[in-house]
Design an enzyme around this catalytic site. Structure first.
Site, short mmCIF file in Angstrom:
data_model
loop_
_atom_site.label_atom_id
_atom_site.label_comp_id
_atom_site.label_asym_id
_atom_site.label_seq_id
_atom_site.Cartn_x
_atom_site.Cartn_y
_atom_site.Cartn_z
N ILE A 73 -73.70 41.03 50.35
CA ILE A 73 -75.09 41.19 50.36
C ILE A 73 -75.96 39.87 50.61
O ILE A 73 -76.55 40.02 51.42
CB ILE A 73 -75.32 41.84 48.76
CG1 ILE A 73 -74.82 43.22 48.47
CG2 ILE A 73 -77.06 41.87 48.76
CD1 ILE A 73 -75.22 43.68 46.83
N ASP A 115 -74.30 25.22 42.38
CA ASP A 115 -73.89 26.14 41.00
C ASP A 115 -75.28 26.30 40.63
O ASP A 115 -76.07 25.54 40.07
CB ASP A 115 -73.48 25.40 40.07
CG ASP A 115 -73.09 26.01 38.69
OD1 ASP A 115 -73.68 27.25 38.51
OD2 ASP A 115 -72.43 25.56 37.81
N ASN A 122 -80.15 35.95 44.82
CA ASN A 122 -79.19 37.12 44.92
C ASN A 122 -77.86 36.91 43.87
O ASN A 122 -77.24 37.66 43.57
CB ASN A 122 -78.75 37.03 46.36
CG ASN A 122 -77.60 38.08 46.61
OD1 ASN A 122 -77.49 39.24 46.27
ND2 ASN A 122 -76.68 37.43 46.80
N ARG A 149 -88.36 27.49 39.46
CA ARG A 149 -88.85 26.25 38.78
C ARG A 149 -88.85 25.02 39.78
O ARG A 149 -89.87 24.35 40.08
CB ARG A 149 -88.74 25.87 37.48
CG ARG A 149 -89.36 27.00 36.52
CD ARG A 149 -90.56 26.97 36.66
NE ARG A 149 -91.35 25.55 36.42
CZ ARG A 149 -91.82 25.03 35.24
NH1 ARG A 149 -91.54 25.77 34.13
NH2 ARG A 149 -92.61 23.89 35.59
N TYR A 160 -74.70 42.08 31.73
CA TYR A 160 -75.47 41.99 33.15
C TYR A 160 -76.72 42.73 33.17
O TYR A 160 -77.71 42.36 33.77
CB TYR A 160 -74.13 42.43 33.93
CG TYR A 160 -74.64 42.70 35.46
CD1 TYR A 160 -74.39 41.82 36.49
CD2 TYR A 160 -75.00 43.95 35.87
CE1 TYR A 160 -75.08 42.16 37.73
CE2 TYR A 160 -75.19 44.51 37.06
CZ TYR A 160 -75.42 43.26 37.98
OH TYR A 160 -75.80 43.76 39.28
N LYS A 203 -80.24 41.61 33.91
CA LYS A 203 -80.86 42.12 35.09
C LYS A 203 -82.52 42.77 34.59
O LYS A 203 -83.48 42.70 35.31
CB LYS A 203 -80.34 43.27 35.98
CG LYS A 203 -79.09 42.56 36.57
CD LYS A 203 -79.42 41.52 37.67
CE LYS A 203 -78.20 41.23 38.48
NZ LYS A 203 -78.59 40.22 39.73
#
Length: 258
Positions: free
Chosen positions: A15, A59, A85, A118, A148, A152
């Site tokens: 993706i 990271d 992503n 930020r 997860y 989200k």
């Protein structure tokens, strides 16, 4: 003339790679950020010349690592688009979710987007740029992967927070919520079960699952000028999954109701 840049995190995956390729149509430089720097470099080399597709080890759960990415990007131009992503799910049920898994999933799928935003905030203000967060249909309905999914769901609220607070600076913030995406992981499942896509597609009104390019096209739209008046929204890219499940509709239409 100052070059425009886009940042895509988790860009070594299918993706992320598709998003990076698509954003190159509207940006001079695309940074492919991933914790696996070697994999990011391999993807970048396939997409095009290294002055347009720049691999960067990062990271996104580490402020220090993100700061290095910001410094790297600042030397290439002004960041106009940030695509958060990077993400992963570690447990399929709430019972299997340990406190460690919960914290790790929240850190990667929610906190990382906050940290990246930020860090790039000054550059996005300067460019009146766009943030696109890659959420999931799991943020909208219960489909398993609880930590997860909760992260989200939080990412969607964070998307709206940025839209409301930073709109005065010209920054737009939107999210894309993909359904099942046909990635390499699904190809591996298909090798083990040749009927896996046939079994999956019956739940989707369009009778197929999502291609990475479908997600990339949605991101490019939300990040681009055609969406100049759109901010604070979540766009499902799910072949109709969240509109309703065709299999269930057929089941109920064939049942007797009293």
């Amino acid at each position: 003339m100052t070059q425009s840049a886009a940042i895509v995190t988790g860009a070594a995956g299918d993706i992320g790679a598709a998003i990076a390729a698509r954003l190159a149509d509207e940006h001079d430089v695309v940074f492919l950020a991933d914790i696996d720097a070697t994999a990011a470099a391999a993807v970048a080399s396939k997409l095009g010349p290294d002055n347009r597709f720049v691999a960067a080890g990062c990271d996104v759960t580490s402020e220090a690592s993100i700061a290095e990415l910001v410094a790297h990007a600042a030397g290439a131009g002004v960041v106009r688009t940030l695509v958060n992503n990077a993400g992963a799910a570690r447990a399929t049920s709430l019972h299997e979710t340990t406190p460690e898994i919960w914290r790790a999933d929240v850190a990667l799928n929610l906190e990382a987007a906050f940290l990246c935003f930020r860090a790039f905030e000054p550059m996005l203000k300067a460019s009146k740029g766009s943030v696109v967060n890659i959420a999931s249909v799991n943020a909208l309905h219960v489909f398993g992967h609880p930590a997860y999914s909760a992260a989200k769901a939080g990412l969607l609220h964070f998307t709206r927070l940025v839209a409301v607070e930073y709109g005065k600076f010209g920054i737009r913030s939107n999210a894309v919520a993909p359904g099942t995406v046909k990635t390499q992981a699904w190809e591996a499942r298909a090798a083990a079960n040749p009927n896996v896509f046939e079994e999956a597609r019956r739940w989707y009104p369009l009778q197929r699952v999502v291609d990475p390019k479908d997600v990339a096209n949605a991101v490019a739209f939300l990040a681009g000028p055609l969406a100049a008046a759109i901010t604070g929204v979540c766009l499902p890219v799910d072949c109709g999954l969240t509109a309703g499940q065709a299999e269930l509709a057929r089941t109920f239409s064939q049942s007797e109701h009293y």
